[in-house]
Each structure stands twice: as C-alpha cells, then as structure tokens.
Write a protein that holds these residues in place. Structure first.
Motif, PDB file in Angstrom:
ATOM      1  N   THR A  37       0.816  -1.217   0.000  1.00 42.32           N
ATOM      2  CA  THR A  37       0.000   0.000   0.000  1.00 42.32           C
ATOM      3  C   THR A  37       0.846   1.262   0.000  1.00 42.32           C
ATOM      4  O   THR A  37       0.576   2.224  -0.737  1.00 42.32           O
ATOM      5  N   ARG A  40       2.551   1.864  -3.403  1.00 42.60           N
ATOM      6  CA  ARG A  40       1.590   2.339  -4.398  1.00 42.60           C
ATOM      7  C   ARG A  40       1.291   3.829  -4.184  1.00 42.60           C
ATOM      8  O   ARG A  40       1.228   4.599  -5.152  1.00 42.60           O
ATOM      9  N   ARG A  41       1.122   4.210  -2.940  1.00 40.60           N
ATOM     10  CA  ARG A  41       0.856   5.620  -2.628  1.00 40.60           C
ATOM     11  C   ARG A  41       2.043   6.491  -3.030  1.00 40.60           C
ATOM     12  O   ARG A  41       1.881   7.560  -3.628  1.00 40.60           O
ATOM     13  N   ARG A  86      -7.298  -3.621  -9.186  1.00 41.98           N
ATOM     14  CA  ARG A  86      -7.042  -2.980  -7.879  1.00 41.98           C
ATOM     15  C   ARG A  86      -5.801  -2.099  -7.963  1.00 41.98           C
ATOM     16  O   ARG A  86      -5.777  -0.980  -7.433  1.00 41.98           O
ATOM     17  N   ASP A  90      -5.444   1.965  -7.425  1.00 39.34           N
ATOM     18  CA  ASP A  90      -4.527   2.552  -6.441  1.00 39.34           C
ATOM     19  C   ASP A  90      -3.567   3.547  -7.075  1.00 39.34           C
ATOM     20  O   ASP A  90      -3.097   4.483  -6.402  1.00 39.34           O
ATOM     21  N   THR A 132     -13.975  -1.421  -8.069  1.00 32.95           N
ATOM     22  CA  THR A 132     -12.784  -0.572  -8.082  1.00 32.95           C
ATOM     23  C   THR A 132     -12.970   0.707  -8.895  1.00 32.95           C
ATOM     24  O   THR A 132     -12.066   1.552  -8.934  1.00 32.95           O
TER      25      THR A 132
END
Length: 254
Positions: A37, A40-41, A86, A90, A132
């Motif tokens: 996570t 990805r951010r 997904r 993101d 999504t």
C-alpha cells in the motif's frame, strides 16, 4: 519492461512529451505483488509531482487466458486481472487492457463453448471493475475468438455493461486485413482507447510508423470524425524503443 522499473521508463518517455501511459505489467517493472500500500501511494504521488499519469495497465496475454477450456486457467486469469484492476485504481488509472482469451489455430474448441467461457470470465471481472471504479478495455487481437471490431462490438453489446469498452489496435487490424475506418466508425459508442503502431498484412508487427502499411492519416481523420476523446497509445515493440517511439510520435504529429 524487462530491464527497468516502469517509473524510470515513464521518465525517459516523458522527455519526449508523453505524459499518459498504458503500462505493461511484468515483475521488476510494475507488478502488484511487489507493491504494498505504501509503495503504491508513493508511486502515485511521484507521478503526480512529475506531471505523469498511468492511464491503464496491461497484462501479458500469453500467460492469462480468459477463454480457456480449463476452469482453473480461467480462474487464474480472472484473479490476476482483478488484482490488476485494484492496482490500477490505487495508481489513479482508468482501467485494464484485456486480451479476450486466446484460441488455437489448429484445433480450437467449438466457438459457442469458447464464447460462453469468455463471457463468464468477463462477467466475473466486471464485478471487480464495478468495485474498483475501473474500466475493462477489450483489445482487438488476432489470436482471440473475437479478433475483429465487429466481433468485439457484438460481444460487448451482448453483455451491455458501461464499463466494458474497446481498445482498438490498428496494427492488429492491419495484420488481419480489417478496414480501420469502418471499424472505428462501428466502435464509436464503445471506443475507450486506441493502440497505434505499424504492421503489414503479410506480417504481424508493432513497428514504428512508416515501416508498414497502416494509413495513419485515415486513422487520425476518422478519430476526429467520430470525436474520439480518449487516449491514443503509441505501442511500438522495438529493441530501440525510446528512439523508435520518438520517431513514431513525430510521424503521427507531422
């Protein structure tokens, strides 16, 4: 895609003035299992700072067959495409390019069986697309059960889902001898993306513009005629990718 992370590739292509990208997914380049996570951010923030954007993600079609006669193979493909959806969400993408299965040219199953298996797979993926907020962009591809614009359009119209669109590939169309002007007009209501490279009717390639027989002037004029406002992706396959991409951009803009 085999030699460096996608972000580095996007930076190099960004120097050509390209800002939006369809990224092929491959381990070491961009792969869902390699990005937690936080990663990805961080990637999304870095792309935003640098004025670049991921439009879509694209799984290698050879490894994922949504129209296979084997249920476990279709399930494997759906799981990986769902993970790609997904990841695209993101990373701020629009959706995932989907090759609608692959069929043998020697002894394929009955067409009605293949279409039933493919339909089940796409219906399953549309569940994830809705969750999504992503689109499925079905690519016109010569090795599938629905290689032409008419066949893809008929399939999409049968399902009738607003997130199911077409990624029309002009090189693939040239190889199968398709009238690309008529095809683009037929696809107007469901055209989500266009893939641009050169090919000949005698050889399946994704060459720089000018090495094949695609009439890019007609393609461009038709996209204007149908008021296409989506992304045209330069999809050159070359061992000298940056230079050949640059040459293709100049040729298309010239």
């Amino acid at each position: 895609m085999w030699s460096e992370p996608a972000h580095e590739t996007m930076r190099r292509l960004g120097r050509l003035g390209l800002r939006e990208f369809d990224v092929v997914l491959a381990p070491g380049h961009l792969w869902a299992d390699e990005l937690d996570t936080g990663a990805r951010r961080d990637l999304l923030q870095a792309l935003s700072r640098e004025g670049m954007k991921i439009e879509s993600l694209n799984l290698p079609a050879l490894d994922f067959n949504l129209g296979s006669c084997l249920a476990e193979v279709r399930d494997h493909a759906v799981r990986n495409y769902a993970e790609a959806l997904r990841l695209s969400a993101d990373l701020g993408g629009r959706g995932v390019v989907v090759v609608p299965g692959r069929v043998s040219g020697l002894l394929p199953p009955k067409m009605e069986d293949t279409m039933s298996w493919l339909g089940d797979s796409i219906e399953a993926l549309l569940h994830f697309a809705d969750k999504t907020g992503q689109d499925l962009l079905l690519e016109t591809h010569p090795l599938t059960a629905i290689p032409t614009a008419e066949a893809v359009a008929a399939f999409i119209e049968t399902i009738g889902h607003p997130r199911l669109l077409v990624a029309y590939d002009v090189a693939n169309a040239e190889f199968i001898g398709e009238d690309q002007v008529a095809a683009l007009r037929r696809l107007k209501p469901i055209l989500g993306q266009v893939h641009v490279s050169d090919a000949k009717r005698s050889s399946w390639k994704h060459d720089p513009a000018g090495l094949g027989t695609v009439n890019f002037g007609e393609v461009r004029a038709t996209l204007g005629e149908i008021a296409f406002d989506g992304l045209a992706v330069v999809e050159v396959i070359s061992s000298n990718a940056v230079a050949d991409t640059e040459a293709t951009v100049h040729a298309l803009n010239g």
